[in-house]
Design a protein around this motif. Structure first.
Motif, PDB file in Angstrom:
ATOM      1  N   ASP A   1       0.661  -1.177   0.344  1.00 17.97           N
ATOM      2  CA  ASP A   1      -0.109   0.096  -0.248  1.00 17.97           C
ATOM      3  C   ASP A   1       1.001   1.476  -0.528  1.00 17.97           C
ATOM      4  OD1 ASP A   1      -1.975  -1.651   0.645  1.00 17.97           O
ATOM      5  OD2 ASP A   1      -2.149  -1.989   2.256  1.00 17.97           O
ATOM      6  N   THR A   2       1.527   0.992   0.981  1.00 20.52           N
ATOM      7  CA  THR A   2       2.178   2.658   0.927  1.00 20.52           C
ATOM      8  C   THR A   2       3.772   2.580   0.324  1.00 20.52           C
ATOM      9  OG1 THR A   2       3.823   1.776   2.598  1.00 20.52           O
ATOM     10  CG2 THR A   2       1.978   2.919   2.953  1.00 20.52           C
ATOM     11  N   GLY A   3       4.326   1.323  -0.095  1.00 14.84           N
ATOM     12  CA  GLY A   3       5.855   1.508  -0.868  1.00 14.84           C
ATOM     13  C   GLY A   3       7.068   1.421   0.248  1.00 14.84           C
ATOM     14  N   ALA A   4       6.522   1.450   1.798  1.00 15.15           N
ATOM     15  CA  ALA A   4       7.689   1.727   2.337  1.00 15.15           C
ATOM     16  C   ALA A   4       8.195   0.060   2.551  1.00 15.15           C
ATOM     17  CB  ALA A   4       6.650   2.003   4.029  1.00 15.15           C
ATOM     18  N   THR A   5       9.560   0.039   2.780  1.00 16.09           N
ATOM     19  CA  THR A   5      10.059  -1.680   3.341  1.00 16.09           C
ATOM     20  C   THR A   5       9.614  -1.828   4.792  1.00 16.09           C
ATOM     21  OG1 THR A   5      12.463  -0.487   2.503  1.00 16.09           O
ATOM     22  CG2 THR A   5      12.316  -2.347   3.809  1.00 16.09           C
ATOM     23  N   ILE A   6       9.296  -2.812   4.839  1.00 10.39           N
ATOM     24  CA  ILE A   6       9.177  -3.526   6.243  1.00 10.39           C
ATOM     25  C   ILE A   6      10.099  -4.079   6.753  1.00 10.39           C
ATOM     26  CG2 ILE A   6       7.843  -5.368   7.214  1.00 10.39           C
ATOM     27  CD1 ILE A   6       5.969  -5.750   5.319  1.00 10.39           C
TER      28      ILE A   6
END
Length: 104
Positions: free
Chosen positions: A35-40
């Motif tokens: 959804d955000t493209g942020a790295t988990i």
């Protein structure tokens, strides 16, 4: 809080057959949130210890290559009814969990 470890042990003579499931996300730190493209962030078990009556019978050192909710199965000898098997994990964020079961 309820344990995130499930363990079953069958005794066959003096051999304990252990089956365990760790409920853990086991994130590698390389996956992105869709959804955000942020790295988990990385979040994985680093050490898993099985002890019978306080004596370590197996230690596992894990890394990011272990899948979500890892399952471990092994046997060890020298067990008897009434012994206490403790299972403990520690992860890279400092979280830990422990569960004990009496062999029967």
């Amino acid at each position: 809080m309820a344990s995130k470890i499930k363990v079953k042990v069958k005794l066959k003579g003096d051999v304990a057959e252990v089956k365990s499931l760790m409920l853990h996300p086991m994130e590698t730190g390389a996956r992105k949130d869709p959804d955000t493209g942020a790295t988990i962030p990385a979040h994985h078990i680093t050490e898993l210890t099985f002890s019978n009556n306080g004596q370590t019978v197996m230690t596992v050192h894990c890394s990011t290559a272990v899948s979500r909710d890892p399952y471990f199965s092994f046997s060890f000898s020298g067990a008897k009814a009434g012994d206490t098997l403790a299972v403990r994990w520690v992860d890279n964020t400092g979280e830990s969990d422990t569960v004990e079961t009496v062999l029967g």
